[in-house]
Design a protein around this motif. Structure first.
Motif, PDB file in Angstrom:
ATOM      1  N   VAL A   1       0.834  -1.200   0.000  1.00  0.00           N
ATOM      2  CA  VAL A   1       0.000   0.000   0.000  1.00  0.00           C
ATOM      3  C   VAL A   1       0.868   1.250   0.000  1.00  0.00           C
ATOM      4  CG1 VAL A   1      -1.649   1.355   1.361  1.00  0.00           C
ATOM      5  CG2 VAL A   1      -1.997  -1.102   1.058  1.00  0.00           C
ATOM      6  N   LEU A   2       1.904   1.268   0.833  1.00  0.00           N
ATOM      7  CA  LEU A   2       2.797   2.414   0.873  1.00  0.00           C
ATOM      8  C   LEU A   2       3.446   2.648  -0.488  1.00  0.00           C
ATOM      9  CD1 LEU A   2       4.317   4.638   2.422  1.00  0.00           C
ATOM     10  CD2 LEU A   2       6.022   2.907   3.039  1.00  0.00           C
ATOM     11  N   GLY A   3       3.878   1.578  -1.140  1.00  0.00           N
ATOM     12  CA  GLY A   3       4.508   1.716  -2.451  1.00  0.00           C
ATOM     13  C   GLY A   3       3.568   2.306  -3.487  1.00  0.00           C
ATOM     14  N   PHE A   4       2.327   1.836  -3.529  1.00  0.00           N
ATOM     15  CA  PHE A   4       1.357   2.372  -4.493  1.00  0.00           C
ATOM     16  C   PHE A   4       1.037   3.842  -4.197  1.00  0.00           C
ATOM     17  CE2 PHE A   4       0.177  -2.160  -5.301  1.00  0.00           C
ATOM     18  CZ  PHE A   4       0.396  -2.140  -6.674  1.00  0.00           C
ATOM     19  N   LEU A   5       0.928   4.194  -2.912  1.00  0.00           N
ATOM     20  CA  LEU A   5       0.635   5.583  -2.571  1.00  0.00           C
ATOM     21  C   LEU A   5       1.816   6.499  -2.914  1.00  0.00           C
ATOM     22  CD1 LEU A   5      -1.199   5.114   0.857  1.00  0.00           C
ATOM     23  CD2 LEU A   5      -2.204   5.757  -1.333  1.00  0.00           C
ATOM     24  N   LEU A   6       3.026   6.026  -2.690  1.00  0.00           N
ATOM     25  CA  LEU A   6       4.197   6.805  -3.070  1.00  0.00           C
ATOM     26  C   LEU A   6       4.252   7.016  -4.582  1.00  0.00           C
ATOM     27  CD1 LEU A   6       6.975   5.256  -0.781  1.00  0.00           C
ATOM     28  CD2 LEU A   6       5.995   7.543  -0.604  1.00  0.00           C
ATOM     29  N   ALA A   7       3.948   5.948  -5.331  1.00  0.00           N
ATOM     30  CA  ALA A   7       3.937   6.067  -6.788  1.00  0.00           C
ATOM     31  C   ALA A   7       2.858   7.043  -7.251  1.00  0.00           C
ATOM     32  CB  ALA A   7       3.709   4.691  -7.419  1.00  0.00           C
ATOM     33  N   GLY A   8       1.680   7.008  -6.601  1.00  0.00           N
ATOM     34  CA  GLY A   8       0.613   7.928  -6.960  1.00  0.00           C
ATOM     35  C   GLY A   8       0.991   9.370  -6.690  1.00  0.00           C
ATOM     36  N   LYS A   9       1.617   9.621  -5.545  1.00  0.00           N
ATOM     37  CA  LYS A   9       2.048  10.986  -5.218  1.00  0.00           C
ATOM     38  C   LYS A   9       3.099  11.467  -6.210  1.00  0.00           C
ATOM     39  CE  LYS A   9       3.915  13.800  -1.431  1.00  0.00           C
ATOM     40  NZ  LYS A   9       5.094  14.358  -2.130  1.00  0.00           N
ATOM     41  N   ARG A  10       4.032  10.619  -6.548  1.00  0.00           N
ATOM     42  CA  ARG A  10       5.068  10.999  -7.509  1.00  0.00           C
ATOM     43  C   ARG A  10       4.467  11.300  -8.875  1.00  0.00           C
ATOM     44  NH1 ARG A  10       9.460  13.791  -8.392  1.00  0.00           N
ATOM     45  NH2 ARG A  10      10.867  12.863  -9.948  1.00  0.00           N
ATOM     46  N   ALA A  11       3.504  10.487  -9.301  1.00  0.00           N
ATOM     47  CA  ALA A  11       2.861  10.724 -10.594  1.00  0.00           C
ATOM     48  C   ALA A  11       2.123  12.065 -10.608  1.00  0.00           C
ATOM     49  CB  ALA A  11       1.896   9.585 -10.907  1.00  0.00           C
ATOM     50  N   MET A  12       1.469  12.394  -9.499  1.00  0.00           N
ATOM     51  CA  MET A  12       0.773  13.677  -9.423  1.00  0.00           C
ATOM     52  C   MET A  12       1.753  14.846  -9.490  1.00  0.00           C
ATOM     53  SD  MET A  12      -2.081  12.863  -6.480  1.00  0.00           S
ATOM     54  CE  MET A  12      -2.631  14.566  -6.453  1.00  0.00           C
ATOM     55  N   GLU A  13       2.881  14.718  -8.814  1.00  0.00           N
ATOM     56  CA  GLU A  13       3.875  15.793  -8.828  1.00  0.00           C
ATOM     57  C   GLU A  13       4.477  15.973 -10.216  1.00  0.00           C
ATOM     58  OE1 GLU A  13       5.418  15.505  -4.183  1.00  0.00           O
ATOM     59  OE2 GLU A  13       6.473  14.404  -5.754  1.00  0.00           O
ATOM     60  N   LEU A  14       4.747  14.860 -10.917  1.00  0.00           N
ATOM     61  CA  LEU A  14       5.289  14.965 -12.272  1.00  0.00           C
ATOM     62  C   LEU A  14       4.277  15.603 -13.216  1.00  0.00           C
ATOM     63  CD1 LEU A  14       7.116  11.516 -12.604  1.00  0.00           C
ATOM     64  CD2 LEU A  14       8.167  13.780 -12.342  1.00  0.00           C
ATOM     65  N   ARG A  15       3.017  15.253 -13.057  1.00  0.00           N
ATOM     66  CA  ARG A  15       1.977  15.845 -13.903  1.00  0.00           C
ATOM     67  C   ARG A  15       1.857  17.345 -13.652  1.00  0.00           C
ATOM     68  NH1 ARG A  15      -3.526  16.973 -13.775  1.00  0.00           N
ATOM     69  NH2 ARG A  15      -4.605  16.637 -15.765  1.00  0.00           N
ATOM     70  N   GLN A  16       1.898  17.744 -12.387  1.00  0.00           N
ATOM     71  CA  GLN A  16       1.836  19.163 -12.071  1.00  0.00           C
ATOM     72  C   GLN A  16       3.032  19.908 -12.635  1.00  0.00           C
ATOM     73  OE1 GLN A  16       1.511  19.118  -7.808  1.00  0.00           O
ATOM     74  NE2 GLN A  16      -0.697  18.764  -7.814  1.00  0.00           N
ATOM     75  N   ALA A  17       4.218  19.275 -12.598  1.00  0.00           N
ATOM     76  CA  ALA A  17       5.415  19.913 -13.145  1.00  0.00           C
ATOM     77  C   ALA A  17       5.302  20.083 -14.655  1.00  0.00           C
ATOM     78  CB  ALA A  17       6.652  19.087 -12.791  1.00  0.00           C
ATOM     79  N   ARG A  18       4.754  19.068 -15.348  1.00  0.00           N
ATOM     80  CA  ARG A  18       4.593  19.175 -16.796  1.00  0.00           C
ATOM     81  C   ARG A  18       3.591  20.273 -17.158  1.00  0.00           C
ATOM     82  NH1 ARG A  18       4.688  13.417 -16.609  1.00  0.00           N
ATOM     83  NH2 ARG A  18       2.407  13.388 -16.703  1.00  0.00           N
ATOM     84  N   LEU A  19       2.491  20.340 -16.410  1.00  0.00           N
ATOM     85  CA  LEU A  19       1.498  21.376 -16.671  1.00  0.00           C
ATOM     86  C   LEU A  19       2.064  22.771 -16.427  1.00  0.00           C
ATOM     87  CD1 LEU A  19      -1.713  19.748 -15.102  1.00  0.00           C
ATOM     88  CD2 LEU A  19      -1.151  19.989 -17.537  1.00  0.00           C
ATOM     89  N   ALA A  20       2.858  22.904 -15.361  1.00  0.00           N
ATOM     90  CA  ALA A  20       3.459  24.210 -15.078  1.00  0.00           C
ATOM     91  C   ALA A  20       4.460  24.611 -16.151  1.00  0.00           C
ATOM     92  CB  ALA A  20       4.138  24.166 -13.711  1.00  0.00           C
ATOM     93  N   LYS A  21       5.186  23.620 -16.684  1.00  0.00           N
ATOM     94  CA  LYS A  21       6.170  23.913 -17.727  1.00  0.00           C
ATOM     95  C   LYS A  21       5.501  24.282 -19.041  1.00  0.00           C
ATOM     96  CE  LYS A  21      10.340  21.979 -19.838  1.00  0.00           C
ATOM     97  NZ  LYS A  21      11.249  20.803 -19.901  1.00  0.00           N
ATOM     98  N   ALA A  22       4.344  23.643 -19.303  1.00  0.00           N
ATOM     99  CA  ALA A  22       3.646  23.891 -20.568  1.00  0.00           C
ATOM    100  C   ALA A  22       2.804  25.158 -20.533  1.00  0.00           C
ATOM    101  CB  ALA A  22       2.754  22.696 -20.914  1.00  0.00           C
ATOM    102  N   ALA A  23       2.521  25.669 -19.350  1.00  0.00           N
ATOM    103  CA  ALA A  23       1.675  26.861 -19.247  1.00  0.00           C
ATOM    104  C   ALA A  23       2.389  28.061 -19.843  1.00  0.00           C
ATOM    105  CB  ALA A  23       1.323  27.126 -17.785  1.00  0.00           C
ATOM    106  N   PRO A  24       1.675  28.914 -20.599  1.00  0.00           N
ATOM    107  CA  PRO A  24       2.300  30.108 -21.180  1.00  0.00           C
ATOM    108  C   PRO A  24       2.702  31.085 -20.097  1.00  0.00           C
ATOM    109  CG  PRO A  24      -0.077  30.174 -21.472  1.00  0.00           C
ATOM    110  CD  PRO A  24       0.245  28.827 -20.916  1.00  0.00           C
TER     111      PRO A  24
END
Length: 231
Positions: free
Chosen positions: A199-222
């Motif tokens: 459970v801890l591993g899946f939650l860590l992976a989920g948090k990391r995926a959310m952070e990477l997605r937020q970083a990509r969105l911030a980079k792509a924003a004008p």
């Protein structure tokens, strides 16, 4: 010791709840995170006890930071934390005895929780009382949230319940949290230690995926448009 420039309260809360989450970001306090999270109730109880120690220890360390010399501050901080844990241990034993019996030795082990001494040394000793109290609250709530989420996931898939026996462990006021999934017997593996690590591993992976997605969105924003100057 001179105070450093105090960070904004909003940033302190955000870091404690998410950016520097004790479990999901710093990977500290793994013993209680794995041992007591067989149910959401246990995780919530341990988290609240640790939060109380975090808040008060940060306040006390901030208050004495100019009095205690750097040569002996670590032993002094440990004594302060140990005294607070002793008080919490006695309070739980007196007013939440069922929860006290469930958490057992792990209440006393709050003393060696790296997050508590770490916040005293890295934050409270450098900042004022108010901001240190907010930091303790944010870190405690982040830790409580992590333990509760891990416990709820393990409890749901392992026993088909949510916040089982909350009214018995935490008091009658928490009875509304108790839920049970009809017709589901649960998978014992999720209650056992391998289930906790999974459970801890899946939650860590989920948090990391959310952070990477937020970083990509911030980079792509004008970039924000420049404001016209007025002569």
């Amino acid at each position: 010791m001179a105070d450093s420039k105090a960070p904004a309260l909003g940033n302190v809360m955000k870091e404690g709840l998410w950016g520097q989450n004790v479990v999901f970001s710093q990977l500290l306090a793994m013993c209680p995170a794995m041992a007591v999270t067989t149910s959401g109730t246990n995780g919530l109880g341990m988290g609240m006890a640790t939060t109380a120690v975090l808040i008060v220890s940060n306040i006390l360390v901030s208050m004495i930071r100019h009095t205690v010399s750097s040569q002996v501050r670590i032993p002094v901080f440990v004594v302060v934390i140990a005294g607070l844990v002793t008080v919490v241990d006695m309070v739980l034993n007196a007013w939440m005895h069922d929860l006290y019996k469930v958490l057992g030795l792990f209440i006393a082990l709050i003393v060696v929780n790296c997050a508590i001494l770490g916040r005293a040394e890295a934050f409270a000793v450098k900042n004022g009382v108010l901001i240190s109290a907010v930091d303790g609250l944010a870190m405690g709530l982040g830790f409580t949230g992590a333990l509760t989420v891990i416990g709820l996931v393990r409890e749901f898939f392992g026993a088909g319940t949510l916040f089982s026996n909350a009214s018995g462990l935490l008091g009658p006021g928490f009875a509304f949290l108790e839920m049970k999934l009809p017709g589901y017997g649960g998978a014992l593996l999720m209650i056992l230690p391998p289930g906790g690590f999974a459970v801890l591993g899946f939650l860590l992976a989920g948090k990391r995926a959310m952070e990477l997605r937020q970083a990509r969105l911030a980079k792509a924003a004008p970039p924000p448009a420049a404001q016209p100057s007025h002569c």
